[in-house]
Design a protein around this motif. Structure first.
Motif, PDB file in Angstrom:
ATOM      1  N   MET A  20      -4.249   1.699  18.638  1.00  0.00           N
ATOM      2  CA  MET A  20      -3.083   1.094  18.032  1.00  0.00           C
ATOM      3  C   MET A  20      -2.479   2.065  17.024  1.00  0.00           C
ATOM      4  O   MET A  20      -3.179   2.653  16.217  1.00  0.00           O
ATOM      5  N   MET A  21      -1.194   2.219  17.084  1.00  0.00           N
ATOM      6  CA  MET A  21      -0.451   3.075  16.161  1.00  0.00           C
ATOM      7  C   MET A  21      -0.339   2.364  14.816  1.00  0.00           C
ATOM      8  O   MET A  21      -0.231   1.149  14.771  1.00  0.00           O
ATOM      9  N   GLN A  22      -0.401   3.122  13.716  1.00  0.00           N
ATOM     10  CA  GLN A  22      -0.302   2.527  12.383  1.00  0.00           C
ATOM     11  C   GLN A  22       0.833   3.157  11.594  1.00  0.00           C
ATOM     12  O   GLN A  22       0.996   4.383  11.613  1.00  0.00           O
ATOM     13  N   VAL A  23       1.589   2.315  10.883  1.00  0.00           N
ATOM     14  CA  VAL A  23       2.631   2.785   9.975  1.00  0.00           C
ATOM     15  C   VAL A  23       2.277   2.302   8.575  1.00  0.00           C
ATOM     16  O   VAL A  23       2.095   1.104   8.347  1.00  0.00           O
ATOM     17  N   ASP A  24       2.157   3.251   7.659  1.00  0.00           N
ATOM     18  CA  ASP A  24       1.889   2.957   6.254  1.00  0.00           C
ATOM     19  C   ASP A  24       3.185   3.125   5.475  1.00  0.00           C
ATOM     20  O   ASP A  24       3.765   4.215   5.452  1.00  0.00           O
ATOM     21  N   PHE A  25       3.637   2.044   4.851  1.00  0.00           N
ATOM     22  CA  PHE A  25       4.845   2.047   4.034  1.00  0.00           C
ATOM     23  C   PHE A  25       4.434   2.330   2.594  1.00  0.00           C
ATOM     24  O   PHE A  25       3.604   1.601   2.037  1.00  0.00           O
ATOM     25  N   TYR A  26       4.998   3.366   2.004  1.00  0.00           N
ATOM     26  CA  TYR A  26       4.706   3.731   0.620  1.00  0.00           C
ATOM     27  C   TYR A  26       5.970   3.589  -0.208  1.00  0.00           C
ATOM     28  O   TYR A  26       6.916   4.364  -0.045  1.00  0.00           O
ATOM     29  N   GLN A  27       5.986   2.597  -1.099  1.00  0.00           N
ATOM     30  CA  GLN A  27       7.131   2.413  -1.984  1.00  0.00           C
ATOM     31  C   GLN A  27       6.940   3.288  -3.217  1.00  0.00           C
ATOM     32  O   GLN A  27       6.010   3.084  -4.002  1.00  0.00           O
ATOM     33  N   LEU A  28       7.815   4.268  -3.375  1.00  0.00           N
ATOM     34  CA  LEU A  28       7.731   5.205  -4.493  1.00  0.00           C
ATOM     35  C   LEU A  28       8.416   4.594  -5.709  1.00  0.00           C
ATOM     36  O   LEU A  28       9.630   4.404  -5.711  1.00  0.00           O
ATOM     37  N   THR A  29       7.632   4.268  -6.711  1.00  0.00           N
ATOM     38  CA  THR A  29       8.196   3.698  -7.935  1.00  0.00           C
ATOM     39  C   THR A  29       7.974   4.590  -9.148  1.00  0.00           C
ATOM     40  O   THR A  29       8.732   4.522 -10.104  1.00  0.00           O
ATOM     41  N   HIS A  30       6.923   5.412  -9.113  1.00  0.00           N
ATOM     42  CA  HIS A  30       6.613   6.270 -10.263  1.00  0.00           C
ATOM     43  C   HIS A  30       6.629   7.750  -9.898  1.00  0.00           C
ATOM     44  O   HIS A  30       7.250   8.544 -10.576  1.00  0.00           O
TER      45      HIS A  30
END
Length: 146
Positions: free
Chosen positions: A1-11
């Motif tokens: 299974m393919m995985q997508v990691d979402f990284y919200q850049l706040t700092h």
């Protein structure tokens, strides 16, 4: 299974996070393709990789170099996979559907890209072959969201 990691850049800026992701990718024995349409951002990523996490150099080069096919980390303005990477990092906040052809994608986005990230999250959720994870900064560390 393919995985997508979402990284919200706040700092932290993308280049700081990318050095950590690049090191973990190399530690797993995989190659990484870093994509950004922003030339200045790619240069900042390159500079960050020179000093890497814990001041260790992370070998890399730009697409178009004579050594691009042998690089463990390749920086490119398109998702063209010249180095045979299994992982892709989309550093400029823009989702590219080509990322789903990799084993894993790291999608980094900032405040200005939240709407696109939400739409991408929903769209990828319709595909039963894609696992999604959301990561956010909590102080100086990353924690799985929402």
């Amino acid at each position: 299974m393919m995985q997508v990691d979402f990284y919200q850049l706040t700092h932290d800026p993308a280049e700081k996070i990318l050095t950590l992701l690049a090191q973990k990718t190399l530690d797993s024995g995989r190659r990484l393709l870093v994509v950004s349409a922003n030339e200045e951002q790619l240069s900042a990523v390159s500079e960050a990789l020179w000093s890497g996490p814990a001041d260790s150099f992370l070998a890399h080069d730009f697409a178009g170099s004579p050594r691009e096919t042998t690089q463990p980390i390749l920086l490119n303005d398109t998702p063209t996979n010249h180095n045979g990477a299994a992982f892709i990092a989309l550093a400029d906040g823009a989702w590219r559907d080509e990322a789903t052809s990799f084993d894993r994608a790291f999608y980094l986005f900032g405040r200005d890209d939240i709407d696109m990230a939400r739409a991408t999250w929903r769209k990828l959720g319709e595909d039963g072959d894609i696992a999604r994870k959301f990561w956010k900064q909590d102080g100086g560390r990353w924690v799985e969201g929402p």
